[in-house]
Design a protein around this motif. Structure first.
Motif, mmCIF file in Angstrom:
data_model
loop_
_atom_site.group_PDB
_atom_site.id
_atom_site.type_symbol
_atom_site.label_atom_id
_atom_site.label_comp_id
_atom_site.label_asym_id
_atom_site.label_seq_id
_atom_site.Cartn_x
_atom_site.Cartn_y
_atom_site.Cartn_z
ATOM 1 N N MET A 1 49.125 104.877 -33.659
ATOM 2 C CA MET A 1 49.656 104.545 -32.337
ATOM 3 C C MET A 1 51.166 104.386 -32.403
ATOM 4 S SD MET A 1 48.570 100.508 -32.015
ATOM 5 C CE MET A 1 49.673 100.183 -30.638
ATOM 6 N N ILE A 2 51.806 104.619 -31.256
ATOM 7 C CA ILE A 2 53.252 104.460 -31.164
ATOM 8 C C ILE A 2 53.604 102.963 -31.130
ATOM 9 C CG2 ILE A 2 55.226 104.760 -29.614
ATOM 10 C CD1 ILE A 2 54.607 107.243 -31.071
ATOM 11 N N SER A 3 54.615 102.574 -31.879
ATOM 12 C CA SER A 3 55.080 101.196 -31.838
ATOM 13 C C SER A 3 55.624 100.863 -30.457
ATOM 14 C CB SER A 3 56.178 100.979 -32.884
ATOM 15 O OG SER A 3 56.856 99.761 -32.666
ATOM 16 N N LYS A 4 55.429 99.629 -30.020
ATOM 17 C CA LYS A 4 55.982 99.209 -28.727
ATOM 18 C C LYS A 4 57.503 99.192 -28.769
ATOM 19 C CE LYS A 4 55.859 94.902 -27.437
ATOM 20 N NZ LYS A 4 55.397 93.550 -27.080
ATOM 21 N N TYR A 5 58.082 99.254 -29.981
ATOM 22 C CA TYR A 5 59.534 99.257 -30.122
ATOM 23 C C TYR A 5 60.082 100.649 -30.407
ATOM 24 C CZ TYR A 5 58.550 94.324 -30.318
ATOM 25 O OH TYR A 5 58.091 93.066 -30.012
ATOM 26 N N ASN A 30 63.434 117.846 -29.320
ATOM 27 C CA ASN A 30 63.623 118.365 -27.973
ATOM 28 C C ASN A 30 62.682 117.652 -27.012
ATOM 29 O OD1 ASN A 30 61.051 119.649 -28.112
ATOM 30 N ND2 ASN A 30 61.984 121.450 -29.094
ATOM 31 N N LYS A 31 62.749 118.007 -25.756
ATOM 32 C CA LYS A 31 61.973 117.296 -24.743
ATOM 33 C C LYS A 31 60.470 117.442 -24.975
ATOM 34 C CE LYS A 31 61.371 116.799 -19.752
ATOM 35 N NZ LYS A 31 61.779 117.284 -18.400
ATOM 36 N N LYS A 32 60.030 118.633 -25.299
ATOM 37 C CA LYS A 32 58.599 118.866 -25.507
ATOM 38 C C LYS A 32 58.090 118.036 -26.685
ATOM 39 C CE LYS A 32 55.232 122.581 -26.187
ATOM 40 N NZ LYS A 32 55.045 124.048 -26.370
ATOM 41 N N GLU A 33 58.851 118.023 -27.781
ATOM 42 C CA GLU A 33 58.456 117.251 -28.962
ATOM 43 C C GLU A 33 58.448 115.754 -28.658
ATOM 44 O OE1 GLU A 33 60.252 120.176 -32.466
ATOM 45 O OE2 GLU A 33 61.570 118.796 -31.374
ATOM 46 N N LYS A 34 59.439 115.315 -27.895
ATOM 47 C CA LYS A 34 59.503 113.897 -27.514
ATOM 48 C C LYS A 34 58.260 113.478 -26.741
ATOM 49 C CE LYS A 34 60.871 112.548 -23.738
ATOM 50 N NZ LYS A 34 61.413 112.133 -22.428
ATOM 51 N N GLU A 35 57.882 114.275 -25.758
ATOM 52 C CA GLU A 35 56.734 113.929 -24.921
ATOM 53 C C GLU A 35 55.440 113.885 -25.724
ATOM 54 O OE1 GLU A 35 57.000 116.824 -21.834
ATOM 55 O OE2 GLU A 35 58.491 115.686 -20.679
ATOM 56 N N LYS A 36 55.292 114.775 -26.698
ATOM 57 C CA LYS A 36 54.090 114.779 -27.531
ATOM 58 C C LYS A 36 54.013 113.519 -28.380
ATOM 59 C CE LYS A 36 52.368 118.445 -29.354
ATOM 60 N NZ LYS A 36 52.119 119.656 -30.156
ATOM 61 N N LEU A 38 55.550 110.561 -27.907
ATOM 62 C CA LEU A 38 55.406 109.346 -27.103
ATOM 63 C C LEU A 38 54.038 109.236 -26.435
ATOM 64 C CD1 LEU A 38 58.948 108.990 -25.460
ATOM 65 C CD2 LEU A 38 58.072 107.989 -27.584
ATOM 66 N N SER A 39 53.330 110.352 -26.370
ATOM 67 C CA SER A 39 51.973 110.322 -25.806
ATOM 68 C C SER A 39 50.916 110.234 -26.903
ATOM 69 C CB SER A 39 51.728 111.554 -24.938
ATOM 70 O OG SER A 39 51.807 112.737 -25.706
ATOM 71 N N ASN A 40 51.350 109.927 -28.126
ATOM 72 C CA ASN A 40 50.442 109.785 -29.271
ATOM 73 C C ASN A 40 49.705 111.081 -29.595
ATOM 74 O OD1 ASN A 40 50.370 106.877 -30.292
ATOM 75 N ND2 ASN A 40 50.199 106.585 -28.082
ATOM 76 N N ASN A 41 50.353 112.186 -29.346
ATOM 77 C CA ASN A 41 49.749 113.493 -29.638
ATOM 78 C C ASN A 41 50.343 114.017 -30.947
ATOM 79 O OD1 ASN A 41 48.834 116.109 -29.762
ATOM 80 N ND2 ASN A 41 49.400 116.637 -27.662
ATOM 81 N N PHE A 42 49.558 113.881 -32.026
ATOM 82 C CA PHE A 42 50.034 114.288 -33.349
ATOM 83 C C PHE A 42 49.227 115.456 -33.917
ATOM 84 C CE2 PHE A 42 50.545 109.549 -33.099
ATOM 85 C CZ PHE A 42 51.912 109.569 -32.833
ATOM 86 N N ASP A 43 48.583 116.211 -33.026
ATOM 87 C CA ASP A 43 47.686 117.276 -33.464
ATOM 88 C C ASP A 43 48.396 118.340 -34.307
ATOM 89 O OD1 ASP A 43 45.725 115.963 -32.108
ATOM 90 O OD2 ASP A 43 45.748 117.279 -30.353
ATOM 91 N N ASP A 44 49.622 118.617 -33.972
ATOM 92 C CA ASP A 44 50.340 119.692 -34.675
ATOM 93 C C ASP A 44 51.106 119.185 -35.896
ATOM 94 O OD1 ASP A 44 49.440 121.425 -32.740
ATOM 95 O OD2 ASP A 44 51.226 121.201 -31.489
ATOM 96 N N MET A 45 50.972 117.898 -36.206
ATOM 97 C CA MET A 45 51.732 117.324 -37.308
ATOM 98 C C MET A 45 50.888 117.253 -38.580
ATOM 99 S SD MET A 45 54.006 114.219 -35.779
ATOM 100 C CE MET A 45 55.270 114.536 -34.547
ATOM 101 N N SER A 46 51.565 117.444 -39.681
ATOM 102 C CA SER A 46 50.906 117.319 -40.978
ATOM 103 C C SER A 46 50.755 115.845 -41.332
ATOM 104 C CB SER A 46 51.731 118.023 -42.055
ATOM 105 O OG SER A 46 52.969 117.337 -42.251
ATOM 106 N N ALA A 47 49.932 115.574 -42.301
ATOM 107 C CA ALA A 47 49.743 114.194 -42.761
ATOM 108 C C ALA A 47 51.056 113.636 -43.302
ATOM 109 C CB ALA A 47 48.662 114.155 -43.836
ATOM 110 N N GLU A 48 51.841 114.507 -43.922
ATOM 111 C CA GLU A 48 53.130 114.073 -44.477
ATOM 112 C C GLU A 48 54.095 113.672 -43.362
ATOM 113 O OE1 GLU A 48 55.159 112.994 -47.796
ATOM 114 O OE2 GLU A 48 53.152 113.909 -47.720
ATOM 115 N N GLU A 49 54.098 114.415 -42.272
ATOM 116 C CA GLU A 49 54.970 114.105 -41.144
ATOM 117 C C GLU A 49 54.562 112.789 -40.486
ATOM 118 O OE1 GLU A 49 56.384 118.489 -39.517
ATOM 119 O OE2 GLU A 49 54.340 117.814 -39.082
#
Length: 441
Positions: A1-5, A30-36, A38-49
């Motif tokens: 989850m995204i930190s409240k801070y 960028n804007k698209k990456e930011k929105e993903k 902040l919406s807790n969408n990490f589907d495209d991210m690796s475990a390392e990221e």
């Protein structure tokens, strides 16, 4: 989850900084990456990221981590800041030889009061006792009005502290016009940090800084004193109020600074004393100027204190509990008659709520008084809105006196200072981004 801070700031078109406001390790997206993110969408991210996002506090496992983060900050305050008075302002006299048009101290119309040597001695002894108890070094500021109108007291305090081997250094802010060779040599020998008040080139300084009961500007006389300081190789700086008049002539002002060649400067933001909307545009323009000035002068060896405080907080990861010793109660001010204040801007107030230094036995006596303890509550970490602010780490909460005069109460947020901090954070993040791009080329 995204930190409240976790916060995001738009830096420029399609470029955002995302960071935990209590860790300050930003990523740039960028804007698209930011929105993903902040919406807790990490589907495209690796475990390392994802692991890295957790490391820098953008992502947390649960809300408990956020609670622990704030508790760590508050524990640090209690351990390193609370009830530790490390700054003392001495006001040697209530008189001044000038009538500066913007002075926030107020009218100096009462009869002359000079601090007595016994009062200064009592103040210094209690200060040194407290410093020894908390195992800290301290600093005494000679302030005013004009402190050099009671130079004998300054001499006494400095010599007395040296004789007692107190761990105290000295600073003084002066209009400089009473300097002579004897005073200058005393300042130099005793390594007193000296700030000379000046507003800029002749036409700007003479607009606001005039002799008392006169319309005569002080510039030419002051330049003679600055020349004398240089001849004696005194390490001094300039205390410069960023008046609206010179914001209209910024390049001329910077050229003047280069020609004067005094490398240590400290810009003072104008203190507003009445509710109005003028502060909004003034603070926006003032911070832009301060940043511009630093960019043009830094490589020439100039050092500006106000902007440095922001850089140090950010890059050295030193949380800014306050931008002023008064906010938090880490300083006291001794008025000419011995009355204690916390804020040095209040020494000329008509009503004083704290006791006289001559009537207490230890500085710890102040810690049970509501009129001292209230200053602790003016800190940003004591205000819910500030705790959740993206800029809290480098802020320090601004000026309680300005919060009172413009925004209704010392307890309120100094919204003018918010503008300064927000713009500075954006500048710092842009610098960091540009540096990262350069490294990756």
């Amino acid at each position: 989850m995204i930190s409240k801070y976790t916060k995001s700031i738009l830096l420029k078109r399609n470029l955002y900084a995302i960071y935990n406001s209590y860790i300050l390790e930003p990523i740039f997206v960028n804007k698209k990456e930011k929105e993903k993110i902040l919406s807790n969408n990490f589907d495209d991210m690796s475990a390392e990221e994802i692991k890295y996002l957790k490391k820098i506090g953008i992502v947390v496992n649960d809300e408990l981590i956020d609670k622990k983060t704030i508790q760590i900050v508050k524990n640090s305050y209690k351990k390193f800041i609370e009830n530790k008075i490390t700054i003392m302002y001495l006001i040697p006299t209530n008189c001044c030889n000038l009538s500066c048009k913007y002075c926030f101290i107020g009218n100096l119309t009462s009869s002359e009061i000079k601090m007595k040597l016994d009062t200064a001695k009592k103040a210094v002894d209690l200060f040194a006792e407290h410093l020894a108890k908390i195992n800290e070094n301290g600093e005494i500021f000679f302030y005013g009005a004009e402190p050099l109108l009671n130079f004998s007291l300054i001499e006494y305090v400095v010599i007395y502290c040296k004789q007692k081997k107190y761990k105290i250094k000295f600073s003084m802010v002066s209009n400089g016009l009473l300097l002579n060779e004897n005073i200058i040599e005393f300042i130099k020998y005793n390594k007193i940090s000296l700030g000379i008040s000046i507003d800029g080139p002749k036409e700007i300084t003479n607009t606001n800084r005039i002799y008392k009961n006169s319309s005569i500007g002080i510039y030419d006389d002051l330049i003679e004193k600055i020349t004398l300081l240089k001849q004696h190789n005194v390490n001094f700086g300039l205390s410069i109020t960023v008046a609206p008049i010179f914001l209209k002539s910024q390049d001329m002002f910077i050229d003047w600074l280069k020609s004067l060649n005094v490398k240590n400067i400290s810009y003072n933001l104008l203190h507003f004393t009445q509710p109005n909307d003028e502060w909004k545009n003034y603070y926006k323009e003032a911070v832009k100027f301060i940043y511009k000035s630093n960019n043009q002068l830094f490589d020439l060896g100039f050092n500006e204190d106000r902007i440095n405080r922001k850089y140090i907080a950010f890059f050295e990861k030193k949380f800014k509990f306050s931008d002023c010793g008064a906010v938090g109660g880490n300083q006291i001010t001794i008025c000419p008659d011995g009355t204690i204040e916390v804020c040095h801007g209040y020494w000329n107030s008509e009503i004083h709520k704290l006791p006289n230094i001559n009537n207490i036995n230890h500085l710890d006596d102040l810690f049970v008084l509501d009129d001292y303890n209230c200053w602790k509550n003016y800190m940003s970490i004591k205000k819910h809105k500030c705790i959740n602010c993206p800029y809290v780490y480098i802020c320090g909460g601004g000026c309680a006196m300005q919060a009172r005069d413009v925004f209704g109460s010392e307890k309120n947020i100094d919204k003018a200072f918010c503008i300064y901090t927000k713009i500075m954070m954006k500048y710092i993040l842009l610098e960091l981004y540009d540096e990262s791009v350069h490294k990756n080329r």
